[in-house]
Design a protein around this motif. Structure first.
Motif, PDB file in Angstrom:
ATOM      1  N   VAL A  17      11.883 -10.321  24.829  1.00 65.77           N
ATOM      2  CA  VAL A  17      10.765 -10.148  23.900  1.00 65.77           C
ATOM      3  C   VAL A  17      11.281  -9.991  22.469  1.00 65.77           C
ATOM      4  N   ALA A  18      12.275  -9.137  22.294  1.00 63.17           N
ATOM      5  CA  ALA A  18      12.818  -8.872  20.959  1.00 63.17           C
ATOM      6  C   ALA A  18      13.445 -10.130  20.359  1.00 63.17           C
ATOM      7  N   ILE A  19      14.225 -10.853  21.155  1.00 69.13           N
ATOM      8  CA  ILE A  19      14.915 -12.033  20.634  1.00 69.13           C
ATOM      9  C   ILE A  19      13.927 -13.152  20.317  1.00 69.13           C
ATOM     10  N   ILE A  20      12.946 -13.352  21.186  1.00 70.78           N
ATOM     11  CA  ILE A  20      11.928 -14.388  20.937  1.00 70.78           C
ATOM     12  C   ILE A  20      11.141 -14.064  19.669  1.00 70.78           C
ATOM     13  N   ASP A  21      10.814 -12.796  19.471  1.00 73.06           N
ATOM     14  CA  ASP A  21      10.050 -12.407  18.278  1.00 73.06           C
ATOM     15  C   ASP A  21      10.887 -12.601  17.020  1.00 73.06           C
ATOM     16  N   ILE A  22      12.179 -12.333  17.097  1.00 71.69           N
ATOM     17  CA  ILE A  22      13.059 -12.539  15.942  1.00 71.69           C
ATOM     18  C   ILE A  22      13.123 -14.016  15.571  1.00 71.69           C
ATOM     19  N   GLU A  23      13.229 -14.879  16.589  1.00 75.82           N
ATOM     20  CA  GLU A  23      13.426 -16.303  16.332  1.00 75.82           C
ATOM     21  C   GLU A  23      12.133 -17.059  16.072  1.00 75.82           C
ATOM     22  N   HIS A  24      11.030 -16.634  16.694  1.00 78.47           N
ATOM     23  CA  HIS A  24       9.793 -17.422  16.614  1.00 78.47           C
ATOM     24  C   HIS A  24       8.585 -16.636  16.105  1.00 78.47           C
ATOM     25  N   LEU A  25       8.743 -15.348  15.894  1.00 78.09           N
ATOM     26  CA  LEU A  25       7.649 -14.485  15.422  1.00 78.09           C
ATOM     27  C   LEU A  25       6.465 -14.489  16.384  1.00 78.09           C
ATOM     28  N   ILE A  26       6.772 -14.547  17.682  1.00 76.23           N
ATOM     29  CA  ILE A  26       5.733 -14.447  18.705  1.00 76.23           C
ATOM     30  C   ILE A  26       6.229 -13.567  19.845  1.00 76.23           C
ATOM     31  N   ILE A  27       5.279 -12.977  20.570  1.00 74.82           N
ATOM     32  CA  ILE A  27       5.589 -12.233  21.790  1.00 74.82           C
ATOM     33  C   ILE A  27       4.813 -12.905  22.914  1.00 74.82           C
ATOM     34  N   PRO A  28       5.488 -13.494  23.893  1.00 79.47           N
ATOM     35  CA  PRO A  28       4.791 -14.252  24.946  1.00 79.47           C
ATOM     36  C   PRO A  28       3.789 -13.392  25.716  1.00 79.47           C
ATOM     37  N   ASP A  29       2.569 -13.919  25.872  1.00 75.29           N
ATOM     38  CA  ASP A  29       1.544 -13.207  26.647  1.00 75.29           C
ATOM     39  C   ASP A  29       1.949 -13.045  28.109  1.00 75.29           C
ATOM     40  N   SER A  30       2.764 -13.976  28.606  1.00 74.00           N
ATOM     41  CA  SER A  30       3.168 -13.897  30.006  1.00 74.00           C
ATOM     42  C   SER A  30       3.932 -12.614  30.300  1.00 74.00           C
ATOM     43  N   ILE A  31       4.597 -12.062  29.289  1.00 71.67           N
ATOM     44  CA  ILE A  31       5.324 -10.806  29.469  1.00 71.67           C
ATOM     45  C   ILE A  31       4.422  -9.610  29.173  1.00 71.67           C
ATOM     46  N   SER A  32       3.750  -9.631  28.018  1.00 74.86           N
ATOM     47  CA  SER A  32       2.942  -8.472  27.626  1.00 74.86           C
ATOM     48  C   SER A  32       1.698  -8.315  28.506  1.00 74.86           C
ATOM     49  N   LEU A  33       0.911  -9.364  28.633  1.00 74.10           N
ATOM     50  CA  LEU A  33      -0.298  -9.278  29.455  1.00 74.10           C
ATOM     51  C   LEU A  33       0.043  -9.199  30.939  1.00 74.10           C
ATOM     52  N   GLY A  34       1.128  -9.887  31.348  1.00 77.96           N
ATOM     53  CA  GLY A  34       1.571  -9.780  32.736  1.00 77.96           C
ATOM     54  C   GLY A  34       1.962  -8.357  33.085  1.00 77.96           C
ATOM     55  N   GLY A  35       2.715  -7.715  32.182  1.00 78.96           N
ATOM     56  CA  GLY A  35       3.093  -6.322  32.391  1.00 78.96           C
ATOM     57  C   GLY A  35       1.897  -5.409  32.403  1.00 78.96           C
ATOM     58  N   LEU A  36       0.925  -5.678  31.523  1.00 74.99           N
ATOM     59  CA  LEU A  36      -0.288  -4.862  31.465  1.00 74.99           C
ATOM     60  C   LEU A  36      -1.063  -4.935  32.777  1.00 74.99           C
ATOM     61  N   CYS A  37      -1.213  -6.132  33.302  1.00 76.04           N
ATOM     62  CA  CYS A  37      -1.957  -6.303  34.564  1.00 76.04           C
ATOM     63  C   CYS A  37      -1.262  -5.581  35.716  1.00 76.04           C
ATOM     64  N   ILE A  38       0.052  -5.704  35.795  1.00 80.28           N
ATOM     65  CA  ILE A  38       0.794  -5.049  36.872  1.00 80.28           C
ATOM     66  C   ILE A  38       0.680  -3.530  36.755  1.00 80.28           C
ATOM     67  N   ALA A  39       0.774  -3.006  35.540  1.00 79.97           N
ATOM     68  CA  ALA A  39       0.678  -1.559  35.338  1.00 79.97           C
ATOM     69  C   ALA A  39      -0.698  -1.039  35.754  1.00 79.97           C
ATOM     70  N   VAL A  40      -1.755  -1.789  35.433  1.00 84.16           N
ATOM     71  CA  VAL A  40      -3.113  -1.360  35.784  1.00 84.16           C
ATOM     72  C   VAL A  40      -3.320  -1.416  37.297  1.00 84.16           C
ATOM     73  N   ILE A  41      -2.786  -2.455  37.932  1.00 85.48           N
ATOM     74  CA  ILE A  41      -2.911  -2.573  39.395  1.00 85.48           C
ATOM     75  C   ILE A  41      -2.224  -1.397  40.082  1.00 85.48           C
ATOM     76  N   ILE A  42      -1.023  -1.062  39.627  1.00 84.44           N
ATOM     77  CA  ILE A  42      -0.310   0.080  40.206  1.00 84.44           C
ATOM     78  C   ILE A  42      -1.079   1.374  39.960  1.00 84.44           C
ATOM     79  N   ALA A  43      -1.626   1.516  38.740  1.00 83.76           N
ATOM     80  CA  ALA A  43      -2.382   2.725  38.403  1.00 83.76           C
ATOM     81  C   ALA A  43      -3.614   2.865  39.279  1.00 83.76           C
ATOM     82  N   ALA A  44      -4.207   1.727  39.679  1.00 83.94           N
ATOM     83  CA  ALA A  44      -5.419   1.772  40.492  1.00 83.94           C
ATOM     84  C   ALA A  44      -5.180   2.436  41.837  1.00 83.94           C
ATOM     85  N   PHE A  45      -3.952   2.376  42.349  1.00 86.35           N
ATOM     86  CA  PHE A  45      -3.646   3.036  43.620  1.00 86.35           C
ATOM     87  C   PHE A  45      -3.649   4.556  43.475  1.00 86.35           C
ATOM     88  N   GLY A  46      -3.545   5.013  42.229  1.00 84.77           N
ATOM     89  CA  GLY A  46      -3.635   6.446  41.973  1.00 84.77           C
ATOM     90  C   GLY A  46      -5.059   6.897  41.742  1.00 84.77           C
TER      91      GLY A  46
END
Length: 266
Positions: A129-158
């Protein structure tokens, strides 16, 4: 097998896995900004398109053996590739020392261990994420939104407690940056905060909670300001130049996730 030997072998395994992840991160860094598949085609030289054999793709060692050149066309291979692989190994080892050992020393529920492992993977992904943002000034949604979805799914079990914690983390991380960007944009009449930064901090908040999310933003802002002021003072950057915030947020998340208790006590 005694516990000390198990822990030692596990540390070596984590370092080796980190090296392999670092090799995969090089693929993400090259392909994600270009909208290419990270699975197909197999690893190949970007200049001559020759496929890279498995024995030419061993982290760090292959680069040294090939003397930093493509085996086919002899084009130079950037030293960034083995550096990212080494950083991946060191990051995995640090995560093992700070977090991973708890899985073996004090095993809890399966859900707890899955959450720990997913959080560790998210922290590792902050390197590309850091290197891509340095070189292209973007943060891929596949990492940020993917991580968000996984975190929410895990939280739902709680149940409600888990979802409440994740929700507060999302508001503290993503909501705070969104508000700062909206206010800054209204004052400066231009974009003050990228949407990628907002989504990244929303994911971090969902994984680690609102306290770590706010601390991450504070640490990211502090380190980013220090670097920006240094570059401006040295004449290497003008005030109107844009500097990516993703690398500093990533650093802030790492520090807050691993040392938040020490920092808050201090």
């Amino acid at each position: 097998m005694n516990l000390e030997l198990l822990l030692g072998l596990s540390a070596v395994l984590f370092f080796a896995v980190g090296l392999c992840l670092g090799s995969f991160f090089n693929v993400l860094i090259w392909r994600l900004p270009r909208g290419e598949s990270v699975v197909l085609p197999p690893s190949h030289c970007p200049l001559c398109n020759t496929n890279i054999a498995w024995f030419q793709n061993i982290p760090i060692l292959s680069w040294i053996f090939l003397r930093g050149k493509c085996a086919s066309c002899k084009a130079p291979i950037s030293a960034r590739y083995p550096l990212v692989e080494l950083l991946g190994g060191l990051m995995a080892l640090l995560l093992w020392i700070k977090i991973g050992r708890s899985i073996f020393i004090d095993p809890n529920t399966v859900l707890f261990n899955i959450k720990i492992l997913c959080a560790m993977i998210f922290l590792m992904l902050l390197l590309p994420v850091a290197i891509i943002d340095i070189e292209h000034l973007i943060i891929p949604d596949s990492i940020s939104l993917g991580g968000l979805c996984i975190a929410v799914i895990i939280a739902a079990f709680g149940l409600w407690h888990g979802l409440l914690s994740a929700g507060l983390g999302i508001l503290a991380g993503g909501g705070t940056l969104f508000a700062v960007g909206w206010i800054g944009g209204a004052i400066m009449r231009k974009e003050a905060m990228g949407g990628g930064d907002v989504k990244l901090m929303a994911a971090a908040g969902a994984f680690f909670g609102w306290k770590i999310a706010l601390l991450s933003i504070a640490l990211g802002a502090l380190s980013g300001s220090a670097v920006s002021l240094t570059l401006i003072a040295s004449g290497r950057m003008k005030k109107e130049n844009m500097i990516p915030f993703g690398p500093f947020l990533s650093l802030g998340i790492w520090i807050a996730a691993l040392w938040s208790d020490d920092i808050i006590r201090a």
